[in-house]
Structures are given as C-alpha cells and as structure tokens.
Design a protein around this motif. Sequence first.
Motif, short mmCIF file in Angstrom:
data_model
loop_
_atom_site.label_atom_id
_atom_site.label_comp_id
_atom_site.label_asym_id
_atom_site.label_seq_id
_atom_site.Cartn_x
_atom_site.Cartn_y
_atom_site.Cartn_z
N ASN A 175 0.89 -1.06 0.04
CA ASN A 175 -0.14 -0.10 0.00
C ASN A 175 0.89 1.07 0.11
OD1 ASN A 175 -1.95 2.15 0.58
ND2 ASN A 175 -2.75 1.07 2.40
N PRO A 176 0.82 2.03 -1.09
CA PRO A 176 -0.07 2.27 -2.18
C PRO A 176 0.21 1.67 -3.45
CG PRO A 176 1.36 4.02 -2.04
CD PRO A 176 1.93 3.09 -1.03
N THR A 177 1.42 0.81 -3.61
CA THR A 177 1.66 0.79 -4.87
C THR A 177 1.44 -0.68 -5.48
OG1 THR A 177 4.00 -0.41 -4.54
CG2 THR A 177 3.88 2.03 -4.68
N GLY A 178 1.01 -1.57 -4.82
CA GLY A 178 0.59 -2.94 -4.96
C GLY A 178 1.76 -3.71 -5.43
N ILE A 179 2.78 -3.44 -5.17
CA ILE A 179 4.11 -4.01 -5.41
C ILE A 179 4.27 -5.29 -4.63
CG2 ILE A 179 6.69 -4.04 -5.60
CD1 ILE A 179 6.16 -1.16 -7.13
N THR A 180 4.91 -6.31 -4.70
CA THR A 180 5.32 -7.34 -3.75
C THR A 180 6.94 -7.53 -3.72
OG1 THR A 180 3.22 -8.50 -3.95
CG2 THR A 180 5.12 -9.78 -3.25
N MET A 181 7.47 -7.61 -2.58
CA MET A 181 9.17 -7.76 -2.32
C MET A 181 9.41 -9.19 -2.85
SD MET A 181 11.09 -7.11 1.07
CE MET A 181 10.90 -5.41 1.18
N SER A 182 10.45 -9.24 -3.54
CA SER A 182 10.93 -10.21 -4.24
C SER A 182 11.53 -11.36 -3.07
CB SER A 182 11.88 -10.29 -5.32
OG SER A 182 13.07 -9.70 -4.85
N GLY A 322 -2.07 -9.21 -6.19
CA GLY A 322 -2.97 -9.55 -5.03
C GLY A 322 -3.22 -8.03 -4.41
N GLY A 323 -4.14 -7.94 -3.10
CA GLY A 323 -4.08 -7.10 -2.68
C GLY A 323 -5.46 -6.01 -2.98
N LEU A 324 -5.22 -5.05 -2.65
CA LEU A 324 -6.61 -4.14 -2.95
C LEU A 324 -6.27 -2.81 -3.84
CD1 LEU A 324 -7.15 -5.59 -0.15
CD2 LEU A 324 -8.50 -3.37 0.45
N PHE A 325 -5.02 -2.49 -4.17
CA PHE A 325 -4.73 -1.22 -4.83
C PHE A 325 -3.86 -1.38 -6.14
CE2 PHE A 325 -4.80 -0.81 -0.16
CZ PHE A 325 -5.91 0.41 -0.18
#
Lengths: 399, 399
Positions: A175-182, A322-325
Amino acid sequence: MKEIFSKRMKYVQPSAIRELLAMGAREDIISFGGGYPAPELFPVEAMKVVFEDVMDRVGTKALQYSLTEGIPELREKIAARMAKSGVPCESDDVIVVQGGQQGLDLIAKLYINPGDVIITEQPTFLGALIAFNPYEPQYKSIPMDEEGMRMDALEEALKETPNVKLIYTVPDFHNPTGITMSLERRKALIALANQYGVVVIEDTPYREIRYEGTPIPPIKHFDTEGRVIYLGSFSKILAPGMRLGWVSAEQTILQKIGLLKLAADTQSSTLNMYLAEGYMRLYDLDAHIEDIRTLYKKKKDLMVSIIQSEFPASVKYTNPEGGLFLWMTFPEEIRAEAFLKDHLIPKAKVAYVVGDGFYPLSPEYNHCRINYSGASEEQIIKGMTAFGHLLKEQMKYGV
Amino acid sequence: MKEIFSKRMKYVQPSAIRELLAMGAREDIISFGGGYPAPELFPVEAMKVVFEDVMDRVGTKALQYSLTEGIPELREKIAARMAKSGVPCESDDVIVVQGGQQGLDLIAKLYINPGDVIITEQPTFLGALIAFNPYEPQYKSIPMDEEGMRMDALEEALKETPNVKLIYTVPDFHNPTGITMSLERRKALIALANQYGVVVIEDTPYREIRYEGTPIPPIKHFDTEGRVIYLGSFSKILAPGMRLGWVSAEQTILQKIGLLKLAADTQSSTLNMYLAEGYMRLYDLDAHIEDIRTLYKKKKDLMVSIIQSEFPASVKYTNPEGGLFLWMTFPEEIRAEAFLKDHLIPKAKVAYVVGDGFYPLSPEYNHCRINYSGASEEQIIKGMTAFGHLLKEQMKYGV
C-alpha cells in the motif's frame, strides 16, 4: 486558554488526504479512494449463526473483561495460521490488537525517541506515518522498483544514518503501489537488518489476498535473530469493522507490547475476539478468502483492461498479483491533486487518492492510488471509463 | 540484541498488583480483587435480538470501516444521555473510544511532555497511572476525606507547582475508595482549575451506578471555560467486553483527540458501536441500569453487614453510595500485601487488591480495595466471613 498541548502535537495534524477522501465520499461520486474491502462478501448471515453460538456457549464470558493479550482460543488459531504461512508460532507468540493500526502505534511507542529514524518504502502506507508521527521520528525513505524496496539504497541509508531504529515495510501487495517484495530482497533485507542491528516491521494485511503468482514466505520466515515484528489483520480477510489484528514477535518485544497495550486500551473487544474465533470454528475461513481472491482478481482484471483500452498510453500503472490497490503514474506535467479537484470530481464524479501524501519525504505529485476492491463492477466500468476519457481530453488540451 | 527501546519504557513496567490479581484469579479462590461488573446481569438474550436486528438492517455497514469519531447514531444517543445528566451536549461533542482507558491514553498523549505534572487523588485509579506513565509525567497526589479530594491541599499543590497540566479525578464512587466528591468540592475544583489554567479529566465510569443518596451534577456541569474533559463508559452499564467508552470535551480538544484516535487505532469497532446503539434502541438501558443498582446495593449491603459483624472493630471501611468498590483500612501494623500472600490466599482462599499500588507517591501499606459487584452473594458471605475471622485471629496473635 493558553496553549498547553504536548510538543508531539506539532506532528499530529489533519491530513490533506483525508479531506480529499471526504470529498470523494459524497453519494454521487464513484470513489476508488478508500481502502475498503468488498462489502458484498462480508459474511453477514454466517455471523448471525456465530453470534448465536457464542452467546449460547460463552455469553457472559464474551461480554466480560478478558486478557490484554487476547483470548487463548483466538491466539491459538492465529498462531496456527502463522505457522502455515511459514512462521513457526505458538499462541504465546501472538498478541491480539485493535487492528494493524494499533500495532503500528504500539511499536513506535516501544522504540521511538524524538529524532530516531524510521526507514520506509517511498511511497509508504499513510496510516503508518500517521501512527508514527506522534513519537516524533525522522524518516528515511527508500525508492522501490518492481521487486520492492531497493536494497542498494537501503544499505546506503543504513550506512550513513546512525540512529535507525526501525525499517517499516509492507512486503505483500504494498500500500499504495501494489508491488510485492521479491524473495531475494526479503533475504537481503534480513541480512542488512542483522548487520546494522535494526528491527523490521513486516506489515502484511493483504498477504492472503493473492490471486496470481506464487506466494513468497514472510520476511519473518528468514528471521534468525528475533528482529522482525509481524503485523497481521482480520480486516481484509474477515471484516474491518471488528477491528482485529495481531502482532507476532519474540518474547522480549511481545511482553513490552503487552504492557503498552494494557496502558493504551486494556484489551481488544472480548466479544469480537470470540466472534472471529467462532467464525473460524464454524466456517471455513480459507474458503472465504478464496472467494475474496476470485472476486478481487475479477475486479482488478476489469480495471486493468479499462486502463489499457481507455487511458492515454503515457499513463503507467502497476498490475498487482494481489491486494486491494494499484498505483497510477501520470506524465509529470499532470498533478494528481489538481486533476482530481478541478476535473475528475466535478466533471466525471470519480475520485482516487492523491499520491503525494504517501511520501514521508520528497513527494512526487503525479501519482494516484486506485482501489479496486470496494467498488462494484458496474462502478468500475462507469468510473474508470469516464476517468480515462477525461484524462485523454485533458492531455490533449493541456492541464 | 542491543537495547534499543525508547526512554519512556523505563516507566512502563509490569505492575505488582496485576501479578497479585493473577494469583487471585485461580479457580479455587474467591476474589474480590478485579473490577468486574456482575456477569449475571449481562443482557445475553437481548444481545442476540440486537445482533439479528443490526445484521438485517445494516449488516455490511456494521462490518465495514466507519468513522474515527464513531457512528453518528451512537454519538447522538450518548450526547442525549450526557445532556440528561446535566452537561449540554450535541453528538459532535462526543468521540467514541475503546473504553475509558483509551481516553486516558489519548489525553495524556495530547498534553504531557516528560516532566509535566498530573495531579491525582491519593490514592487514585491504577489504570490511569498505567495509561499516563508512558508519557513520563511527574505526579502530585492530593489526600482525600469523606468529601473527596481536599481542596486546601489541591490549592497548595497548584500554587507551588508551576508545570501542572492536568488534574485527574474520579468524582463518583471513586476507584479505589468508593468516595464521591461533594457538590461544594466540585465547584471549588472548577474555580481552582480556572484560576490556575489547568485541564480537568473527569473520569466517571461508575456515575450511573448510584443506589443511594442524591445524584450530584458532573464537574463538567460547572465548567464555563471548556476545561473539563469528560470520560464515560459502557463497561459498567452494558458490557466491558465491547470496549466502548466516550470522551466529551470542547471542540479544540476533541478534534485533537480525534487525530490521536485515528493514529492509535483508526476507529473503535463499528460492529460494537451498532450493537450498543441497537441495544439502546430496542431495549431500555435505564431500566437495565436500575437492575444493576438494585443488585449492587444488595451485594454492598451484604458485604458491609458481614464486615460489621465479623471483622475486628479496629478495621475501617468506606460505605459507598454507588459504584463497585469499598476501601478497607487495617490497623497500621497490618500490611495488606503480607496478609494477602501469607494468610488470606493460602488459608482462606480469598483475595483482594492491595492498596499501595493505587498511590502514585508515598504509598500507604495498610489498605485494600474490595469489589462487591463481581462475586455472587454466596461468595460474599463465605469469602468475607472467612476473611473477617482470619483477620481477627491474626490481630489476636500479631502478624
């Protein structure tokens, strides 16, 4: 009356974002601004059954005071879920809190003296800044790329900053970017935290809302020195109106968080703890989460397809697993706040959250956060189409 | 791992009282230690009806995020109750908090810089000290008599102490003593607060549990300068497991408390707010409170009659007109902690709360707090009789 408020109140100010969110909350506006889970999936009928069951079994207990750390039955179920996601955990390793937000407040209270440094992603979750600010921290913020927080920049910051206490990260569907840490970054983050002796807050309320790709173990999975404080939440997988989250950390930390929780509000709602526990006993929470994933993927795909077909090609956006944003980046000459206030709300009756408030330092002004969980599919089609057309028009004539 | 906790943690320590309370929580012990309301009066069946109604009317709203200040429907009902008790109040003058305890935390966060002084009664509510301590205040404590806080001593303290920020008082059926502040003292307190420019916290969770004598208007009734912050609670009149209390204060203060509430936990439980509001709509809360009064008077009278007949005449005690507690004073040579640990728990299987923890300064060691709401009448007869006999025996042979 003379000014007698505490010094910390200088850092506790109304947020511009919240005022814009209030504008977007008007009935006639389609808002992609909030962080609301899809209400159509709230288990209203199931909760009736659960309530009846809780009242019949433990009615007076559920309405009475209980324990600061939370009722044992719920802590046990949370610990089992933690273990399943890759973090060995007993019920004593968990404290129930009043939503993840309270976890952030208590952790800052535990660690931060005025001037201590908290490292965050850039941008970062606004609610975390709001929780941390009263403790008067300094911030360092670390740029992100598609793998999350950049480790070269993190190492640089740790090297040059003597009084870093905490690294704050939202590793899953940020939140806010929607990115997932590798995976590699998670391991590198732990190695750096160990090397520089700092504590990591792993704030992961969206973790279970993955609808694409492969799950990556929590950062805490790689934690060998008890440096990671894990924050979980029922808000996105069950119901935010119950205000239930949890903190998991090693015992020295957790006991102190328990003392601060006692001081802050005695305990979380006994009733809501029994209801969450009852829901997990009588119903299948994993099946419910699967329904959430299916719906959010559908909504996200719909939104992305409209962005692809209706938005100017120069607009960039993240496409989260995934997620909301998702996070949208306009060409630099378009300022997200002005576009929202002067065009999007008055002309298209659509709202988003302006991105600059998510930056603890050096804000960028051409981003916005767009939520796809809270709106209906009809609203997504109508709102995003109008948004895209208006943006095209503005870019043609200049803003 | 190096010690990196914040300086305030020096003042956040496990409380000896809580450890003793835990001893008293054993199944085989009759405990007059806790501050538990009578569970036999919890409206378990009514809450089922209310839950069904809330889910049918506003199910998804009740499970969703709502507003930091609380749902308007509940704030309105609280404001109406405030007005009825003598404090003119609109719904905007009220913020719902996570029990009165959260109100204490937020108020200290709003006012206290390290070293600022909070004036309290002597003794005072332990939970308030626990809430205040993380903000590193100094304390001044003011002796009480049968009319409450002594105004001559308060004036002295205000005169000689430059950095007093807050006066904290529990005016109605004080915790731990059961004493109620007289009308004259309330007026005098306001006059002194005005004269010295300090803020008063009126913490009054027991106010409505009056079963004898004439109600006295709240201190806030006499407040002409917006100096009184009023703390109310549903814990003693409905159910503590819902964790619902409220803060009422003038707008400048209340808005800042709202910002701190947002930072601390976003909002209180939407669900519990709708349930409390629903209970008040579908049932008669005043009639319910009348039942509580009747029962507590019966329990208190029973307890006092046993003290009169079975305890040594040299033991003194308060005889409250309401609330949950009475305060017992042993002859000075009897130390309440030693008597509890060495005699009362092991020999009579009875527990109370030792009094010295309620003193922010200069503790006295020959007091205990006794709760009469949580135990059954049978337990009161059995436990208090054994208590009295054991005390007589000890005093005969010396302790």
